[in-house]
Design a protein around this motif. Sequence first.
Motif, PDB file in Angstrom:
ATOM      1  N   THR A   1     -65.638 -11.687  44.055  1.00 50.87           N
ATOM      2  CA  THR A   1     -66.472 -11.683  44.922  1.00 50.87           C
ATOM      3  C   THR A   1     -67.098 -10.426  45.646  1.00 50.87           C
ATOM      4  N   GLN A   2     -68.077 -10.072  45.545  1.00 48.47           N
ATOM      5  CA  GLN A   2     -68.446  -8.738  46.433  1.00 48.47           C
ATOM      6  C   GLN A   2     -68.659  -9.094  47.774  1.00 48.47           C
ATOM      7  N   GLU A   3     -68.145  -8.296  48.617  1.00 45.02           N
ATOM      8  CA  GLU A   3     -68.342  -8.519  50.166  1.00 45.02           C
ATOM      9  C   GLU A   3     -69.654  -7.899  50.531  1.00 45.02           C
ATOM     10  N   PRO A   4     -70.302  -8.094  51.629  1.00 46.66           N
ATOM     11  CA  PRO A   4     -71.423  -7.627  51.992  1.00 46.66           C
ATOM     12  C   PRO A   4     -71.339  -6.134  52.220  1.00 46.66           C
ATOM     13  N   GLY A   5     -72.099  -5.445  51.815  1.00 50.07           N
ATOM     14  CA  GLY A   5     -72.041  -3.903  52.210  1.00 50.07           C
ATOM     15  C   GLY A   5     -71.162  -3.347  50.998  1.00 50.07           C
ATOM     16  N   GLY A   6     -70.744  -3.948  50.037  1.00 53.39           N
ATOM     17  CA  GLY A   6     -69.993  -3.353  49.054  1.00 53.39           C
ATOM     18  C   GLY A   6     -70.781  -2.888  47.837  1.00 53.39           C
ATOM     19  N   TYR A   7     -70.334  -2.178  47.067  1.00 52.71           N
ATOM     20  CA  TYR A   7     -70.961  -1.483  45.855  1.00 52.71           C
ATOM     21  C   TYR A   7     -70.333  -1.890  44.509  1.00 52.71           C
TER      22      TYR A   7
ATOM     23  N   TYR B   1     -70.667  19.299  12.582  1.00 50.96           N
ATOM     24  CA  TYR B   1     -70.106  19.802  13.782  1.00 50.96           C
ATOM     25  C   TYR B   1     -69.140  21.028  13.743  1.00 50.96           C
ATOM     26  N   ARG B   2     -68.707  21.336  12.679  1.00 46.37           N
ATOM     27  CA  ARG B   2     -67.737  22.539  12.602  1.00 46.37           C
ATOM     28  C   ARG B   2     -68.633  23.593  12.653  1.00 46.37           C
ATOM     29  N   LYS B   3     -69.889  23.771  11.962  1.00 45.12           N
ATOM     30  CA  LYS B   3     -70.752  24.866  12.135  1.00 45.12           C
ATOM     31  C   LYS B   3     -71.689  25.091  13.368  1.00 45.12           C
ATOM     32  N   GLY B   4     -71.472  23.901  14.137  1.00 41.61           N
ATOM     33  CA  GLY B   4     -72.256  24.241  15.695  1.00 41.61           C
ATOM     34  C   GLY B   4     -73.398  23.151  15.945  1.00 41.61           C
ATOM     35  N   THR B   5     -73.552  22.185  15.047  1.00 39.90           N
ATOM     36  CA  THR B   5     -74.725  21.066  15.488  1.00 39.90           C
ATOM     37  C   THR B   5     -73.923  19.855  16.089  1.00 39.90           C
ATOM     38  N   SER B   6     -74.356  19.478  17.158  1.00 39.78           N
ATOM     39  CA  SER B   6     -73.879  18.317  17.955  1.00 39.78           C
ATOM     40  C   SER B   6     -74.749  17.159  18.181  1.00 39.78           C
ATOM     41  N   THR B   7     -74.167  16.159  18.674  1.00 40.35           N
ATOM     42  CA  THR B   7     -75.028  14.970  19.222  1.00 40.35           C
ATOM     43  C   THR B   7     -74.947  15.085  20.896  1.00 40.35           C
ATOM     44  N   ILE B   8     -75.999  15.026  21.455  1.00 42.10           N
ATOM     45  CA  ILE B   8     -76.017  15.016  23.128  1.00 42.10           C
ATOM     46  C   ILE B   8     -76.164  13.406  23.284  1.00 42.10           C
ATOM     47  N   ASP B   9     -74.969  12.848  23.668  1.00 47.62           N
ATOM     48  CA  ASP B   9     -75.076  11.649  24.191  1.00 47.62           C
ATOM     49  C   ASP B   9     -75.810  11.402  25.679  1.00 47.62           C
ATOM     50  N   GLY B  10     -76.485  10.265  25.598  1.00 46.45           N
ATOM     51  CA  GLY B  10     -77.042   9.838  27.118  1.00 46.45           C
ATOM     52  C   GLY B  10     -76.134   8.708  27.559  1.00 46.45           C
ATOM     53  N   PHE B  11     -76.181   8.485  28.960  1.00 46.14           N
ATOM     54  CA  PHE B  11     -75.536   7.528  29.920  1.00 46.14           C
ATOM     55  C   PHE B  11     -76.480   7.041  30.636  1.00 46.14           C
ATOM     56  N   ILE B  12     -76.394   5.767  31.115  1.00 45.60           N
ATOM     57  CA  ILE B  12     -76.949   5.283  32.285  1.00 45.60           C
ATOM     58  C   ILE B  12     -75.879   4.812  33.360  1.00 45.60           C
ATOM     59  N   CYS B  13     -76.335   5.044  34.609  1.00 43.32           N
ATOM     60  CA  CYS B  13     -75.493   4.812  35.502  1.00 43.32           C
ATOM     61  C   CYS B  13     -76.254   4.121  36.762  1.00 43.32           C
ATOM     62  N   VAL B  14     -76.018   2.926  37.093  1.00 45.20           N
ATOM     63  CA  VAL B  14     -76.520   2.043  37.922  1.00 45.20           C
ATOM     64  C   VAL B  14     -75.738   1.310  38.922  1.00 45.20           C
ATOM     65  N   VAL B  15     -76.135   1.893  40.273  1.00 46.01           N
ATOM     66  CA  VAL B  15     -75.166   1.317  41.579  1.00 46.01           C
ATOM     67  C   VAL B  15     -76.068   0.039  42.213  1.00 46.01           C
ATOM     68  N   GLY B  16     -75.176  -0.738  42.483  1.00 47.50           N
ATOM     69  CA  GLY B  16     -75.882  -1.803  43.417  1.00 47.50           C
ATOM     70  C   GLY B  16     -75.318  -2.042  44.649  1.00 47.50           C
ATOM     71  N   LYS B  17     -75.836  -2.726  45.689  1.00 47.99           N
ATOM     72  CA  LYS B  17     -75.183  -2.767  46.991  1.00 47.99           C
ATOM     73  C   LYS B  17     -75.535  -4.128  47.407  1.00 47.99           C
ATOM     74  N   LYS B  18     -74.378  -4.897  47.604  1.00 47.43           N
ATOM     75  CA  LYS B  18     -74.660  -6.355  48.263  1.00 47.43           C
ATOM     76  C   LYS B  18     -74.955  -6.444  49.513  1.00 47.43           C
ATOM     77  N   PRO B  19     -76.174  -6.711  50.068  1.00 46.26           N
ATOM     78  CA  PRO B  19     -76.941  -6.448  51.159  1.00 46.26           C
ATOM     79  C   PRO B  19     -76.105  -7.440  52.348  1.00 46.26           C
ATOM     80  N   HIS B  20     -76.107  -7.073  53.558  1.00 43.75           N
ATOM     81  CA  HIS B  20     -75.089  -7.657  54.581  1.00 43.75           C
ATOM     82  C   HIS B  20     -75.930  -8.987  54.879  1.00 43.75           C
ATOM     83  N   LEU B  21     -75.391  -9.954  55.313  1.00 42.64           N
ATOM     84  CA  LEU B  21     -75.773 -11.198  55.540  1.00 42.64           C
ATOM     85  C   LEU B  21     -76.852 -10.981  56.917  1.00 42.64           C
ATOM     86  N   SER B  22     -77.973 -11.425  57.098  1.00 45.37           N
ATOM     87  CA  SER B  22     -78.599 -11.403  58.281  1.00 45.37           C
ATOM     88  C   SER B  22     -78.295 -12.547  59.249  1.00 45.37           C
TER      89      SER B  22
END
Length: 137
Positions: free
Chosen positions: A2-8, A116-137
């Motif tokens: 379980t994620q504590e309130p205020g945790g990410y 690849y040996r001659k200088g071709t590459s594939t540029i990968d993409g990444f996604i990063c999502v950060v969520g925060k558990k809100p504090h209880l009111s």
Amino acid sequence: MTQEPGGYVQWTEHDKANITPTAASPGLSMEAAQRFIELQQSPFPNYDVHWVDNIKPLMTENGLEVVALDRIKTRLSMLPQINELHLLSMMDVPKGLSAAVDDFRDKHLDALVEEYRKGTSTIDGFICVVGKKPHLS
């Protein structure tokens, strides 16, 4: 767990919809690199390459406030390592496990190694999502 309130929670994934080929100089072949990208974007029937776009809504549906969403491309200085990782990944899949990978290896792997040996590459993409558990009111 379980994620504590205020945790990410941080969720980082390979964003296969955002892989692009590049070449160190004009005129280099990128044909095998493009075939590799197609394999990554469709590794098996009915694969949804855009599934990573569901991470943000999943976090929200589970009570997290999304505080960051970044799409990141591989730095150019990391391309040799990414290329090596791609080649290793092709060797890591046992023959017969994936018809798409078997077909790619038979038809394009040697050409990808050469590109690849001659200088071709594939540029990968990444996604990063950060969520925060809100504090209880």
